[in-house]
Design a protein around this motif. Structure first.
Motif, PDB file in Angstrom:
ATOM      1  N   ALA A 291      14.303 -11.156   5.303  1.00 50.11           N
ATOM      2  CA  ALA A 291      13.951 -10.992   3.894  1.00 50.11           C
ATOM      3  C   ALA A 291      13.391  -9.601   3.643  1.00 50.11           C
ATOM      4  O   ALA A 291      12.631  -9.063   4.452  1.00 50.11           O
ATOM      5  CB  ALA A 291      12.923 -12.042   3.486  1.00 50.11           C
ATOM      6  N   ASP A 292      13.769  -9.030   2.520  1.00 50.82           N
ATOM      7  CA  ASP A 292      13.291  -7.696   2.124  1.00 50.82           C
ATOM      8  C   ASP A 292      12.131  -7.876   1.155  1.00 50.82           C
ATOM      9  O   ASP A 292      12.274  -7.713  -0.058  1.00 50.82           O
ATOM     10  CB  ASP A 292      14.431  -6.913   1.481  1.00 50.82           C
ATOM     11  CG  ASP A 292      14.041  -5.471   1.188  1.00 50.82           C
ATOM     12  OD1 ASP A 292      13.047  -5.005   1.771  1.00 50.82           O
ATOM     13  OD2 ASP A 292      14.728  -4.827   0.371  1.00 50.82           O
ATOM     14  N   ALA A 293      10.969  -8.230   1.701  1.00 50.29           N
ATOM     15  CA  ALA A 293       9.775  -8.495   0.896  1.00 50.29           C
ATOM     16  C   ALA A 293       8.654  -7.572   1.353  1.00 50.29           C
ATOM     17  O   ALA A 293       8.707  -7.021   2.457  1.00 50.29           O
ATOM     18  CB  ALA A 293       9.358  -9.956   1.041  1.00 50.29           C
ATOM     19  N   PRO A 294       7.613  -7.370   0.520  1.00 46.20           N
ATOM     20  CA  PRO A 294       6.492  -6.514   0.921  1.00 46.20           C
ATOM     21  C   PRO A 294       5.920  -6.961   2.261  1.00 46.20           C
ATOM     22  O   PRO A 294       5.678  -8.159   2.493  1.00 46.20           O
ATOM     23  CB  PRO A 294       5.483  -6.710  -0.215  1.00 46.20           C
ATOM     24  CG  PRO A 294       6.318  -7.088  -1.394  1.00 46.20           C
ATOM     25  CD  PRO A 294       7.443  -7.906  -0.842  1.00 46.20           C
ATOM     26  N   ALA A 295       5.689  -6.002   3.163  1.00 47.94           N
ATOM     27  CA  ALA A 295       5.342  -6.316   4.551  1.00 47.94           C
ATOM     28  C   ALA A 295       4.064  -7.147   4.674  1.00 47.94           C
ATOM     29  O   ALA A 295       4.023  -8.136   5.415  1.00 47.94           O
ATOM     30  CB  ALA A 295       5.208  -5.026   5.357  1.00 47.94           C
ATOM     31  N   ALA A 296       3.022  -6.763   3.960  1.00 46.98           N
ATOM     32  CA  ALA A 296       1.762  -7.500   4.078  1.00 46.98           C
ATOM     33  C   ALA A 296       1.893  -8.908   3.518  1.00 46.98           C
ATOM     34  O   ALA A 296       1.367  -9.879   4.095  1.00 46.98           O
ATOM     35  CB  ALA A 296       0.647  -6.744   3.364  1.00 46.98           C
ATOM     36  N   THR A 297       2.610  -9.039   2.407  1.00 45.94           N
ATOM     37  CA  THR A 297       2.821 -10.357   1.811  1.00 45.94           C
ATOM     38  C   THR A 297       3.652 -11.234   2.742  1.00 45.94           C
ATOM     39  O   THR A 297       3.362 -12.421   2.926  1.00 45.94           O
ATOM     40  CB  THR A 297       3.533 -10.224   0.461  1.00 45.94           C
ATOM     41  OG1 THR A 297       2.734  -9.422  -0.410  1.00 45.94           O
ATOM     42  CG2 THR A 297       3.742 -11.579  -0.186  1.00 45.94           C
ATOM     43  N   LEU A 298       4.683 -10.642   3.346  1.00 41.30           N
ATOM     44  CA  LEU A 298       5.524 -11.391   4.266  1.00 41.30           C
ATOM     45  C   LEU A 298       4.732 -11.846   5.485  1.00 41.30           C
ATOM     46  O   LEU A 298       4.876 -12.988   5.953  1.00 41.30           O
ATOM     47  CB  LEU A 298       6.718 -10.540   4.688  1.00 41.30           C
ATOM     48  CG  LEU A 298       7.916 -11.262   5.294  1.00 41.30           C
ATOM     49  CD1 LEU A 298       8.502 -12.278   4.329  1.00 41.30           C
ATOM     50  CD2 LEU A 298       8.973 -10.253   5.714  1.00 41.30           C
TER      51      LEU A 298
END
Length: 451
Positions: A291-298
């Motif tokens: 998934a291409d999501a914000p790193a900290a959120t992921l």
């Protein structure tokens, strides 16, 4: 270890049981995808005939000795009474021959699977005891998910579990104040098929909802809705505030015999707004891993999801499970549901692992395209070869056919494998040009499949 693959799709959830009626070839496509799970020496119990040409293709790609694989076709969905048919049990007993190394790999872990394991002399550990008590029911209902998720620290959308028309009316009225839109979810459904959005604003189609309606304006109208959506034997609905998303993804976990939790993959949903019969509809057109999501959120989502998976393991569930989450347009992380069964991303992960190795996501991106225009499988394969687009083991990129048909009028599903998202997009454009993608929404796209 040899395994018995049990393709018991469409047996647990009432709404999923209706999918073959609405999308006649959905079961066949699901079973086509499941061929990728086979290994040399396995047994496959299937509700439908499997395509020999496609199975040969899968075997070549995966290094499978096809002659060593046994396929038994039952000609009907694999409900528990079908799995426990004396003829099938006797056939499997003869094949297993008391060898304790065999395992079962069902899509849905049901009572019948547990009983079949007992009859075959396969180790009936805690996972089979859990299945025999219908433990998976705890994990596949949206009301139970909200109850369990709160105790595991998962952030949820504001919502309520309701058990009457009056409760539904109160919940919808109260939760409309959050975003102006709510989603009413059938408790025992899947893939968005049982979700109805209600809004005080424009009636635009919304991702994850089967349709968008105006808010019922009184209790009498709400009572009609209640009758439409609830099951007589278990009248429960879940109401949640609707939030616009910038990312929608899930985590696929495997819980092993000892209760160990392993993250397999984290696919992101690919959706587009399309039209069918002149009506705009959100379509699921594929998945992309990772998934291409914000790193900290992921990382936060992964941590919380693993906590929840560990809690599920402590209950006694073993096997595959997936947890859905979104990142809202104001940056919040919200978890949506859990499914204790195979996901639509498991086959993509399996293919990538076979072709690239277990750490494929370190240096590759894989992306499925579900709406390649219909064609016979051999014609699609010839087109890929002629244009040099098939997967190349030396360059470690290219396109794999994931599923097709079973009818020549059904869309084909492909998997793009490349070393970057940019290269994936380039190959995606070539697929659009060379194989053609259906711009009109096909019924198989509209069904948000759980498989």
């Amino acid at each position: 270890m040899p395994k018995i693959l049990i393709l018991n799709y469409h047996v647990e959830l009432p709404i999923v049981s209706e999918i073959p009626k609405r999308y006649p070839n959905h079961l066949g496509r699901a079973c086509t995808r499941a061929m990728w799970y086979a290994d040399s020496g396995d047994i496959i119990v299937s509700p439908v005939e499997l395509d020999d040409d496609f199975f040969e293709y899968v075997a070549r790609a995966g290094g499978i000795d096809l002659d060593s694989v046994t396929v038994t076709v039952r000609g009907e969905k694999l409900y528990d009474d079908v799995l426990l048919d004396k003829g099938l049990v006797t056939l499997l007993q003869g094949r297993v021959a008391g060898d304790a190394s065999w395992t079962l790999m069902p899509c849905n872990m049901t009572e019948g699977v547990a009983e079949l394991a007992r009859l075959l002399g396969i180790d009936a550990g805690i996972e089979m005891q859990f299945a025999a008590e219908r433990g998976a029911d705890l994990l596949n209902r949206k009301s139970h998910f909200r109850q369990l998720a709160v105790g595991s620290g998962l952030p949820l959308a504001p919502g309520a579990i309701v058990r009457s028309p009056e409760g539904l009316f109160r919940a919808v009225t109260n939760l409309l104040a959050v975003t102006g839109t709510v989603v009413v979810k059938q408790d025992n459904a899947a893939g968005g098929a049982g979700n109805i959005a209600f809004t005080s604003g424009p009636l635009n189609p919304l991702p994850g909802a089967a349709e968008t309606r105006p808010v019922p304006d009184d209790l009498a109208a709400m009572a009609v809705l209640w009758e439409e959506l609830t099951e007589a034997q278990d009248p429960v609905l879940v109401v949640e505030s609707f939030h616009h998303t910038v990312n929608a993804f899930f985590f696929e976990y495997f819980i092993g015999k000892g209760g160990q939790v392993t993250l397999l993959s984290n696919p992101e949903f690919k959706r587009r707004l399309s039209h069918t019969d002149g009506e705009p509809v959100w379509a699921w057109i594929g998945l992309e891993i990772p998934a291409d999501a914000p790193a900290a959120t992921l990382a936060d989502a992964l941590t919380r999801g693993a906590w929840f998976a560990a809690a599920v393991a402590a209950m006694g569930y073993r096997g595959y499970m997936n947890i859905d989450a979104i990142v809202t347009d104001d940056g919040r992380l919200i978890f949506n549901e859990i499914n204790a069964r195979w996901s639509g991303g498991l086959v993509l992960h399996t293919i990538a692992t076979r072709l690239l190795g277990h750490r494929y996501a370190d240096n590759h991106v894989i992306s499925s395209v579900r709406n390649v225009k219909p064609a016979p499988f051999t014609a699609t394969l010839d087109a890929l070869r002629a244009r040099g687009l098939g997967f190349n083991a030396e360059t470690r990129e290219g396109i794999v056919v994931v599923a097709h048909g079973p009818e020549d009028t059904d869309n084909t599903e492909c998997l793009i494998i490349a070393e970057s998202r940019q290269r994936v997009r380039e190959l995606e454009s070539l697929v659009n040009e060379e194989l053609e993608v259906n711009e009109a929404l096909a019924e198989s796209e509209r069904a948000v499949s759980v498989y």
